[in-house]
Design an enzyme around this catalytic site. Structure first.
Site, PDB file in Angstrom:
ATOM      1  CE  LYS A 140      -3.077   2.546   3.158  1.00 28.40           C
ATOM      2  NZ  LYS A 140      -2.191   3.485   3.851  1.00 28.40           N
ATOM      3  CG  ASP A 151      -5.149   4.978   9.767  1.00 28.06           C
ATOM      4  OD1 ASP A 151      -6.307   4.707   9.455  1.00 28.06           O
ATOM      5  OD2 ASP A 151      -4.165   4.268   9.496  1.00 28.06           O
ATOM      6  CG  MET A 203       7.438   7.117  14.932  1.00 32.86           C
ATOM      7  SD  MET A 203       7.715   6.612  13.218  1.00 32.86           S
ATOM      8  CE  MET A 203       9.451   6.155  13.295  1.00 32.86           C
TER       9      MET A 203
END
Length: 437
Positions: A22, A121, A343
């Site tokens: 992806k 997201d 992160m």
């Protein structure tokens, strides 16, 4: 809103072929805008996010032809740049974070690029400063319409090569800057560049198109600008995140699974990290073989006996996209592990759903969770849950497949954004999973 019904507690068996990556596909598809010549790309995954980007390219005027399963040709010789300032683009581009990477190629070729604030997201702050600071250093002028949440960069007199030190090794930021710089005048040096295999693939593709990029695979890229780029053919790597997902699935369900054609040389620390959890990851040619862990698996400790910590880092460190998988796999291991997600500050918030299923997890803060494994002495309990993002969604699906009873997962569109026909592929190796509207 789509739903999965999963009857867990069954062993799976068979082989599975990973889809195209992806994260690579989103970069590669944007690169077709750099040339008016035909570009042929193979192994493109049939997933929601990628299909959204293909639709945006089509609306921009790219001539797209499907040549076979996962194989397309693209020809960007008559683009309709007015689409970039349309209400339609604001809606379509705003629903896909990967759309940000059309800006670099458009800036390089046409001297301007626009993008609505992109979606993606909800896993914490994901700033875009690195993208635009790099383009500004190449000579572009930046503007932001706060009311319409619309970004723009313009360089009517062209871009000029320069030295830049990125403030973070952003993968999409590096990709965007590289695509902007390939046709800038002179030489561009990008230090603290991302060096993930997918970024390496982009650079190799651009070189096939006539770009002059050196330092590929390192954190310092040198780019000698060229006047124009040509067409080429390119094949997308297998998705390393999906490969890691299948390793975790095999361990949690005590299943014997072969993962086919994984491109071992591009997996980095992924096999070694799962081995730290006690999982047998066997190399067979270019396949991964995971035997049935009928006796369970035990988490290693550090040399001094302290318990294991697994954390994410920029490549060649362990990818943050697989920490959710590692966390759920650890819930049935023997031993303890600290998961440190550096992160993204919201990515671990799905653990409350695992706790509801009976997992022993202490969420220390937004970035750290301690997992105490059950060693299969106590199974997870089936439940009803909602997928918050792609990676949490696949982790909850793995948990449901290992749990006794029937679980329900709502909002499976999040999983479909990153995993191609996942229910069909899992049924093929014995999973009891049904998709309902």
């Amino acid at each position: 809103m789509g739903t999965f019904q999963i009857e867990g507690g069954h062993q799976l068996k068979g082989s599975i072929q990973p889809q195209g990556a992806k994260n690579e596909a989103l970069q590669i598809l944007c690169a077709v805008l750099l040339t008016p010549e035909k570009v042929v790309i193979d192994n493109i995954p049939d997933i929601v996010d990628v299909n959204k980007l293909i639709n945006i390219l089509s609306n921009l005027g790219v001539k797209i032809q499907k040549l076979g399963k996962g194989k397309y040709s693209f020809k960007s010789d008559a683009l309709q740049l007015e689409y970039l300032e349309s209400e339609q683009f604001k809606k379509e581009g705003g629903g896909l974070r990967g759309s940000i990477m059309i800006v670099g190629p458009l800036l390089a070729r046409f001297g301007k690029g626009y993008i609505p604030r992109p979606g993606g997201d909800k896993i914490g702050r994901r700033r875009l400063d690195t993208h635009f600071e790099g383009m500004i250093k190449l000579g572009a002028k930046f503007r932001y319409n706060k009311e319409e949440r619309f970004y723009g960069v313009e360089a009517p007199e062209g871009l000029k090569g320069t030295f830049m030190l990125l403030d973070e090794a952003s993968v999409t930021g590096t990709a965007n800057i590289v695509m902007a710089a390939v046709m800038a005048e002179g030489e561009t040096t990008i230090y603290n560049a991302a060096c993930e295999p997918y970024l390496q693939q982009l650079c190799k593709m651009l070189n096939k198109m006539g770009a002059k990029i050196s330092g590929i695979g390192s954190n310092m890229l040198k780019i000698e600008g060229v006047k124009a780029l040509n067409g080429c053919e390119h094949s997308v790597l297998p998705d390393m995140i999906e490969i890691g997902s299948w390793i975790g699935l095999a361990a949690m369900t005590k299943s014997e699974i072969t993962i086919k054609n994984v491109s071992w040389e591009d997996l980095g620390l992924i096999p070694a990290t799962f081995r730290k959890l006690g999982i047998t990851v066997e190399k067979r040619g270019d396949d991964i073989f995971i035997p049935a862990h009928t006796e369970g698996y035990e988490i290693e400790t550090f040399i001094d006996g302290s318990f294991m910590t697994i954390s994410d880092a920029p490549w060649p460190g362990f990818t943050p996209d697989l920490l959710s998988i590692v966390l759920v796999v650890a819930t049935q291991a023997k031993g303890e592990v600290l998961i440190h997600q550096k992160m993204f500050e919201s990515r671990l918030f799905f653990v409350d759903k695992l706790i509801d299923m009976g997992a022993k997890i202490i969420l220390c803060d937004p970035h750290r969770a301690t997992v105490i494994g059950h060693n299969f002495k106590s199974t997870l309990k089936a439940t009803t849950m909602t997928s918050p993002d792609i990676r949490a969604g696949i982790s909850l699906l793995i948990a449901a497949l290992s749990a006794k009873g029937t679980s329900t997962i709502h909002n499976i569109e999040q999983i479909d954004r990153g995993y191609e026909n996942i229910d069909e592929r899992l049924r093929a190796i014995g999973a009891k999973i049904i998709r309902t509207a």
